[in-house]
Motif scaffolding. Sequence first.
Motif, mmCIF file in Angstrom:
data_model
loop_
_atom_site.group_PDB
_atom_site.id
_atom_site.type_symbol
_atom_site.label_atom_id
_atom_site.label_comp_id
_atom_site.label_asym_id
_atom_site.label_seq_id
_atom_site.Cartn_x
_atom_site.Cartn_y
_atom_site.Cartn_z
ATOM 1 N N PHE A 64 31.023 32.244 42.875
ATOM 2 C CA PHE A 64 32.308 32.808 43.278
ATOM 3 C C PHE A 64 33.025 33.459 42.103
ATOM 4 C CE2 PHE A 64 36.926 32.213 44.169
ATOM 5 C CZ PHE A 64 37.001 33.092 45.248
ATOM 6 N N ILE A 65 32.966 32.835 40.934
ATOM 7 C CA ILE A 65 33.619 33.391 39.754
ATOM 8 C C ILE A 65 32.953 34.709 39.348
ATOM 9 C CG2 ILE A 65 34.258 32.996 37.360
ATOM 10 C CD1 ILE A 65 35.732 31.247 39.375
ATOM 11 N N ALA A 66 31.607 34.772 39.447
ATOM 12 C CA ALA A 66 30.907 36.012 39.137
ATOM 13 C C ALA A 66 31.311 37.119 40.105
ATOM 14 C CB ALA A 66 29.392 35.787 39.202
ATOM 15 N N LEU A 67 31.499 36.751 41.371
ATOM 16 C CA LEU A 67 31.937 37.732 42.361
ATOM 17 C C LEU A 67 33.310 38.276 42.004
ATOM 18 C CD1 LEU A 67 31.619 39.198 45.071
ATOM 19 C CD2 LEU A 67 32.585 37.176 46.184
ATOM 20 N N LEU A 68 34.207 37.392 41.577
ATOM 21 C CA LEU A 68 35.534 37.844 41.149
ATOM 22 C C LEU A 68 35.418 38.790 39.952
ATOM 23 C CD1 LEU A 68 37.700 34.599 41.394
ATOM 24 C CD2 LEU A 68 37.878 36.646 42.810
ATOM 25 N N GLY A 69 34.484 38.489 39.055
ATOM 26 C CA GLY A 69 34.275 39.363 37.907
ATOM 27 C C GLY A 69 33.818 40.748 38.324
ATOM 28 N N LEU A 70 32.907 40.809 39.303
ATOM 29 C CA LEU A 70 32.440 42.100 39.790
ATOM 30 C C LEU A 70 33.568 42.879 40.457
ATOM 31 C CD1 LEU A 70 28.948 41.195 41.310
ATOM 32 C CD2 LEU A 70 29.444 42.304 39.136
ATOM 33 N N VAL A 71 34.384 42.185 41.251
ATOM 34 C CA VAL A 71 35.531 42.842 41.894
ATOM 35 C C VAL A 71 36.488 43.380 40.835
ATOM 36 C CG1 VAL A 71 37.571 42.464 43.336
ATOM 37 C CG2 VAL A 71 35.375 41.493 44.013
ATOM 38 N N SER A 72 36.711 42.582 39.788
ATOM 39 C CA SER A 72 37.591 43.003 38.697
ATOM 40 C C SER A 72 37.068 44.275 38.039
ATOM 41 C CB SER A 72 37.722 41.877 37.669
ATOM 42 O OG SER A 72 38.489 42.293 36.570
ATOM 43 N N VAL A 73 35.750 44.316 37.788
ATOM 44 C CA VAL A 73 35.141 45.489 37.164
ATOM 45 C C VAL A 73 35.321 46.723 38.038
ATOM 46 C CG1 VAL A 73 32.920 46.527 36.578
ATOM 47 C CG2 VAL A 73 33.470 44.243 35.763
ATOM 48 N N LEU A 74 35.064 46.568 39.335
ATOM 49 C CA LEU A 74 35.171 47.699 40.247
ATOM 50 C C LEU A 74 36.615 48.201 40.359
ATOM 51 C CD1 LEU A 74 32.741 46.513 43.072
ATOM 52 C CD2 LEU A 74 32.351 48.323 41.395
ATOM 53 N N LEU A 75 37.564 47.273 40.368
ATOM 54 C CA LEU A 75 38.973 47.671 40.439
ATOM 55 C C LEU A 75 39.401 48.407 39.174
ATOM 56 C CD1 LEU A 75 40.639 44.537 42.092
ATOM 57 C CD2 LEU A 75 40.270 46.779 43.129
ATOM 58 N N THR A 76 38.973 47.903 38.027
ATOM 59 C CA THR A 76 39.297 48.568 36.762
ATOM 60 C C THR A 76 38.701 49.975 36.730
ATOM 61 O OG1 THR A 76 39.351 46.458 35.592
ATOM 62 C CG2 THR A 76 39.094 48.431 34.252
ATOM 63 N N GLY A 77 37.460 50.098 37.181
ATOM 64 C CA GLY A 77 36.822 51.410 37.236
ATOM 65 C C GLY A 77 37.557 52.365 38.153
ATOM 66 N N SER A 78 38.011 51.860 39.288
ATOM 67 C CA SER A 78 38.742 52.707 40.232
ATOM 68 C C SER A 78 40.044 53.218 39.636
ATOM 69 C CB SER A 78 39.035 51.926 41.521
ATOM 70 O OG SER A 78 37.840 51.519 42.144
ATOM 71 N N ILE A 79 40.751 52.347 38.917
ATOM 72 C CA ILE A 79 42.027 52.747 38.302
ATOM 73 C C ILE A 79 41.799 53.863 37.291
ATOM 74 C CG2 ILE A 79 43.904 51.971 36.778
ATOM 75 C CD1 ILE A 79 43.566 49.187 38.146
ATOM 76 N N GLY A 80 40.728 53.742 36.481
ATOM 77 C CA GLY A 80 40.447 54.761 35.479
ATOM 78 C C GLY A 80 39.911 56.051 36.068
ATOM 79 N N LEU A 81 38.946 55.932 36.975
ATOM 80 C CA LEU A 81 38.293 57.124 37.510
ATOM 81 C C LEU A 81 39.208 57.930 38.423
ATOM 82 C CD1 LEU A 81 34.725 55.712 38.250
ATOM 83 C CD2 LEU A 81 35.412 57.217 36.383
ATOM 84 N N PHE A 82 40.062 57.233 39.189
ATOM 85 C CA PHE A 82 40.975 57.937 40.089
ATOM 86 C C PHE A 82 42.335 58.206 39.441
ATOM 87 C CE2 PHE A 82 37.991 55.833 43.043
ATOM 88 C CZ PHE A 82 37.542 56.953 43.723
ATOM 89 N N GLU A 83 42.441 57.856 38.154
ATOM 90 C CA GLU A 83 43.632 58.150 37.357
ATOM 91 C C GLU A 83 44.909 57.630 38.025
ATOM 92 O OE1 GLU A 83 43.706 62.256 36.269
ATOM 93 O OE2 GLU A 83 41.621 62.249 35.570
ATOM 94 N N LEU A 84 44.860 56.359 38.447
ATOM 95 C CA LEU A 84 46.032 55.727 39.051
ATOM 96 C C LEU A 84 47.015 55.316 37.962
ATOM 97 C CD1 LEU A 84 44.222 53.418 41.651
ATOM 98 C CD2 LEU A 84 45.083 55.747 42.005
ATOM 99 N N ASP A 85 48.246 55.044 38.360
ATOM 100 C CA ASP A 85 49.257 54.575 37.420
ATOM 101 C C ASP A 85 48.754 53.279 36.780
ATOM 102 O OD1 ASP A 85 51.570 53.292 36.274
ATOM 103 O OD2 ASP A 85 52.811 54.673 37.433
ATOM 104 N N THR A 174 49.101 51.581 27.532
ATOM 105 C CA THR A 174 50.309 52.372 27.798
ATOM 106 C C THR A 174 49.996 53.835 28.092
ATOM 107 O OG1 THR A 174 50.571 52.762 25.418
ATOM 108 C CG2 THR A 174 51.736 50.869 26.352
ATOM 109 N N SER A 175 48.769 54.275 27.842
ATOM 110 C CA SER A 175 48.398 55.672 28.065
ATOM 111 C C SER A 175 48.008 55.904 29.521
ATOM 112 C CB SER A 175 47.237 56.072 27.145
ATOM 113 O OG SER A 175 47.600 55.905 25.795
ATOM 114 N N PRO A 176 48.147 57.132 30.014
ATOM 115 C CA PRO A 176 47.777 57.429 31.403
ATOM 116 C C PRO A 176 46.294 57.180 31.664
ATOM 117 C CG PRO A 176 49.087 59.201 30.443
ATOM 118 C CD PRO A 176 48.704 58.298 29.315
ATOM 119 N N ALA A 177 45.974 56.690 32.836
ATOM 120 C CA ALA A 177 44.572 56.485 33.217
ATOM 121 C C ALA A 177 43.857 57.827 33.241
ATOM 122 C CB ALA A 177 44.496 55.814 34.590
ATOM 123 N N GLY A 178 42.568 57.787 32.906
ATOM 124 C CA GLY A 178 41.785 59.013 32.896
ATOM 125 C C GLY A 178 41.806 59.736 31.567
ATOM 126 N N THR A 179 42.413 59.130 30.550
ATOM 127 C CA THR A 179 42.445 59.739 29.218
ATOM 128 C C THR A 179 41.593 58.924 28.252
ATOM 129 O OG1 THR A 179 44.390 58.480 28.500
ATOM 130 C CG2 THR A 179 44.792 60.567 29.636
#
Length: 231
Positions: A64-85, A174-179
């Motif tokens: 379960f903890i590994a699954l949470l880690g994978l979800v965390s990775v995917l969420l972080t990637g989404s924030i960067g790739l889609f340049e979210l706040d 503090t820098s914008p995502a996607g930079t």
Amino acid sequence: MNSTPTHKPRPMVDLMVSVILPSFILMKMSGEDKLGVSGGLVAALAFPLGWGVFELIKYKKFNFIALLGLVSVLLTGSIGLFELDNQWLAIKEAAIPALIGIGVWLSTFTRYPLVRALFFNASIMDVDTIKQKLEENHSTAQFERQLMKATYFIVASFAFSATMNYILAKWIVTSPAGTEAFNEELGQMTLYSYPMIAIPSMIMMMSIFYYLWRSIHKATGLKLEELLQKK
């Protein structure tokens, strides 16, 4: 018939693949003259994601903890790739330990609190002997109170982790995502989170389990080797 290989903990390999390599890529390989912002982020996220999938496939053991880690990775990637706040990064960092803590707290309202399921179970402890000694010493109620107190300590440790994750993310990223700067700050946050959050949280957990062992020892008079389940 092929048997599933035995999984042996490899903390140094886990640390290298999931933390050090991704952090290095984010901080040093995300420039436009190298992998680029998106390429660097994808390459960094591929290491922990690929490692988690590899371990799951090879050892066929759901964690379960590994699954949470994978979800965390995917969420972080989404924030960067889609340049979210990057406010969403701080929320995400705090949300995962907060949700675990809430789950531990909610388990106290069920017949099987999480601490009992993880620690006080027949696969680890000689539960029958412990219960017998608790009844003989008329200390069952006292032990149940200590077990509940340990549960609240665990909830507090996850609250600490959630709070520190949020503060660290807001402080460093503090820098914008996607930079390129965002990727570098993300790598710094990942590195700093271990000495500032993971290690203190581990010490808290070890202290809690020591408290539980001392509680059982005082309530039953049994030594450690008598408490553990015989193989």
